[in-house]
Design a protein around this motif. Structure first.
Motif, mmCIF file in Angstrom:
data_model
loop_
_atom_site.group_PDB
_atom_site.id
_atom_site.type_symbol
_atom_site.label_atom_id
_atom_site.label_comp_id
_atom_site.label_asym_id
_atom_site.label_seq_id
_atom_site.Cartn_x
_atom_site.Cartn_y
_atom_site.Cartn_z
ATOM 1 N N LYS A 2 0.833 -1.199 0.000
ATOM 2 C CA LYS A 2 0.000 0.000 0.000
ATOM 3 C C LYS A 2 0.873 1.256 0.000
ATOM 4 C CE LYS A 2 -4.049 -2.071 2.088
ATOM 5 N NZ LYS A 2 -4.070 -2.949 3.247
ATOM 6 N N ASP A 91 -3.455 0.063 -3.322
ATOM 7 C CA ASP A 91 -2.838 -1.226 -3.016
ATOM 8 C C ASP A 91 -2.364 -1.809 -4.342
ATOM 9 O OD1 ASP A 91 -2.018 -3.540 -1.837
ATOM 10 O OD2 ASP A 91 -4.020 -4.337 -1.455
ATOM 11 N N GLN A 124 5.322 4.756 1.187
ATOM 12 C CA GLN A 124 4.783 3.424 1.443
ATOM 13 C C GLN A 124 4.117 3.398 2.813
ATOM 14 O OE1 GLN A 124 7.446 0.152 0.702
ATOM 15 N NE2 GLN A 124 5.978 -1.360 1.462
ATOM 16 N N MET A 126 3.348 1.625 6.104
ATOM 17 C CA MET A 126 4.063 0.585 6.841
ATOM 18 C C MET A 126 3.169 -0.637 6.967
ATOM 19 S SD MET A 126 7.104 1.781 7.805
ATOM 20 C CE MET A 126 7.743 1.232 9.380
ATOM 21 N N SER A 127 3.801 -1.796 6.874
ATOM 22 C CA SER A 127 3.018 -3.022 6.920
ATOM 23 C C SER A 127 3.418 -3.824 8.146
ATOM 24 C CB SER A 127 3.300 -3.821 5.661
ATOM 25 O OG SER A 127 4.666 -4.139 5.643
ATOM 26 N N LEU A 128 2.958 -5.041 8.170
ATOM 27 C CA LEU A 128 3.323 -5.935 9.257
ATOM 28 C C LEU A 128 4.540 -6.744 8.811
ATOM 29 C CD1 LEU A 128 -0.337 -6.505 9.981
ATOM 30 C CD2 LEU A 128 1.295 -5.679 11.656
ATOM 31 N N PRO A 129 5.215 -7.390 9.736
ATOM 32 C CA PRO A 129 6.474 -8.026 9.346
ATOM 33 C C PRO A 129 6.276 -9.217 8.406
ATOM 34 C CG PRO A 129 5.902 -8.621 11.575
ATOM 35 C CD PRO A 129 4.912 -7.592 11.148
ATOM 36 N N THR A 130 7.274 -9.438 7.603
ATOM 37 C CA THR A 130 7.266 -10.606 6.735
ATOM 38 C C THR A 130 7.867 -11.767 7.520
ATOM 39 O OG1 THR A 130 9.273 -9.614 5.910
ATOM 40 C CG2 THR A 130 7.341 -9.458 4.506
#
Lengths: 133, 425
Positions: A2, A91, A124, A126-130
């Motif tokens: 996103k 997205d 970007q 921020m997302s959750l961890p990979t």
């Protein structure tokens, strides 16, 4: 992935913050049609998350908490050459796609249909961890 | 039965029956895209009606019948729209509502696999294949999928419908691919299941209260694939990998969602039955035939999972597995992980010089993991200043909030310990 796409417009001259308020009806309509098409394409592509336009900076307030935690409002904001007019959250599959969309936004038609080439900021979300695989 | 257990039971039934019903409807009408829409509508009807009216005697037949009706309605309006003429359509679906017995539906064992081949078609982007698979094979509603990916339902619906359009345009037949194609297509299927798992695993650290558990769903679907192709060593490898990774899920985050790295996890929280199952699967797979990337990753996960304490980890074995994996694939993360293993076996010096070499790879040069691993080995070697610098760069570069918090905390700790040391001197 996103991304937030932030469209900055140059400040208007005269009573209105938004330059667009001084455009000819034809130029205004061309711009609005363009934005409408852009949003439709984003929806059709399954990339649309959210999009909002913001009210004029002269209507905005700067807020700080006072010692008792109550809001102390200040404003309108100091004049600036450019300000945030609206944003999209998209997205998309890649950063390149986000940049491409930002470039389309940037080239939105201005007076007499000439591209505005507005500065558009892409950040970007921020997302959750990979996984640590 | 309480309302909640009833709803859980319904959800499970729907997920199990979706691919079966969809396979049968597609076979009967040939149009996968239209059949898929019809089944989705039947699913939605079931999930609103069954909790109130109860589960019908033959739930699969019920779904099939409702889907057929929806499809007939759709085809009628479609024909009407196109030709504007009187349609003579079969009235079969207009008959009094009687769910047909299973023998009439034509359930085929291979339908799930066929649908997976269709949904995980290589012409689709990862995100599209994931969405379509979850709906057509996983039996999730568009709303549930949208919710899991935190996008509006309309956006997810559009993504799915575009994916189906791509499939329609590519004229993929609804039939078992040839043996040669099958291996290749299975590769795509496994990759999509891997992506679904990753998405779920990542989101499990966040506010997952209202999100469908995608990791569980990925494991369920991978189990299904493993059941259908039990001799496929990579499918077995993937199932093992998912189980061995998911086994550590609870230990991976702290009370406030903070990330806990492998070496600091409370290993007593690991799920032993998942580990046992994963280890058994990977042992069998690796004895069976040629190794592949999923098997190797599973084997690495197994080595970690089998160490009762972090210090007991058999890094030599992990290093040799990463070396094979690195030879099989050109994956920068594998190279980086191999460098970690080198450091754990030979010491930080070897790791750091290997990392210098790897940083020439443009894919790794500015990757936060590169910086974070450098930080780790500089810390190990006692070079606090460099460790601090790299942890801070890594914190700046990551796009994940828990990871950023973890790296920032790490940098702060290094800085603080350095300060304490200076004070003591």
């Amino acid at each position: 992935m996103k991304y937030m796409i932030m469209m900055n417009t140059p400040a208007g001259t005269g009573p209105s913050d938004y330059q667009i308020n001084n455009w000819s009806p034809e130029s205004f309509k061309a711009h609005m049609d363009f934005m409408h098409r852009l949003n439709k394409n984003l929806r059709d592509a399954g990339e649309w998350v959210q999009a909002e336009g913001l009210s004029a900076p002269s209507e905005g307030k700067l807020v700080r908490a006072g010692t008792d935690g109550a809001p102390i409002t200040d404003g309108p904001f100091a004049e600036s050459k450019e300000f945030l007019a609206g944003f999209w959250i998209v997205d998309v599959e890649s950063a390149e796609r986000a940049y491409q969309f930002a470039a389309e936004v940037s080239a939105a038609p201005g007076p007499n249909g000439a591209p505005l080439n507005m500065p558009v900021e892409v950040r970007q979300v921020m997302s959750l961890p990979t996984p640590e695989l | 039965m309480t309302q909640q257990t009833l709803e859980t039971r319904i959800a499970h039934l729907l997920r199990d029956y979706t691919p079966q019903v969809l396979g049968a409807v597609t076979r009967r009408h040939g149009d996968f895209a239209a059949a898929e829409d019809a089944v989705q509508e039947a699913l939605i009807a079931a999930s609103t009606q069954w909790p109130v009216a109860g589960i019908p005697d033959n739930p699969r037949g019920w779904l099939y019948q409702v889907a057929l009706r929806k499809l007939t309605d759709y085809l009628r309006s479609e024909v009407a729209r196109r030709a504007r003429e009187e349609v003579v359509a079969s009235d079969a679906a207009r008959d009094p509502f009687v769910a047909p017995p299973d023998s009439e539906i034509g359930i085929e064992q291979d339908d799930t696999l066929l649908l997976l081949f269709m949904c995980c078609h290589p012409s689709l982007s990862g995100a599209s294949a994931v969405a379509l698979t979850l709906r057509a094979v996983g039996g999730l509603t568009t709303a549930e999928i949208a919710n899991a990916f935190l996008v509006p339902e309309a956006t997810m619906a559009q993504r799915i419908s575009r994916a189906k359009q791509t499939i329609r345009n590519s004229k993929v037949p609804f039939e078992m691919p040839t043996h040669a194609e099958r291996t290749e297509r299975l590769g795509s299927v496994l990759h999509v299941l891997y992506l679904i798992f990753n998405e779920g695993y990542a989101s499990s650290a966040g506010d997952s209260l209202y999100r469908v558990d995608l990791s569980e769903e990925a494991i369920r679907l991978t189990r299904e694939v493993h059941r259908l192709v039990p001799d496929h060593a990579e499918a077995t490898g993937l199932l093992a990998l998912l189980l061995l990774t998911d086994a550590r899920r609870v230990a991976r985050t702290g009370d406030s969602g903070e990330l806990i790295p492998l070496d600091e996890q409370n290993r007593e929280l690991w799920n032993t039955s998942m580990i046992e199952e994963g280890v058994a699967l990977i042992t069998a797979a690796m004895n069976q035939s040629s190794v592949g990337p999923y098997q190797l990753q599973a084997a690495i996960a197994a080595v970690h999972d089998e160490a009762a304490r972090a210090e007991q980890t058999d890094w030599r074995q992990i290093l040799s597995l990463y070396t094979v994996l690195d030879r099989l694939s050109d994956n920068p993360m594998v190279k980086l992980n191999r460098a970690i293993a080198v450091g754990m076996v030979e010491g930080p010096g070897s790791a750091l010089s290997l990392l210098d070499e790897l940083s020439r790879d443009s894919r790794l040069k500015e990757h936060y993991r590169m910086d974070s691993v450098r930080g780790h080995f500089y810390e190990m070697s006692g070079d606090r200043d460099r460790a601090l610098t790299y942890y801070r760069i890594a914190a700046e570069r990551t796009t994940s909030i828990p990871e950023r918090n973890y790296l920032t905390a790490k940098a702060a700790r290094v800085a603080f310990e350095g300060l304490e040391k200076t004070k003591r001197l």
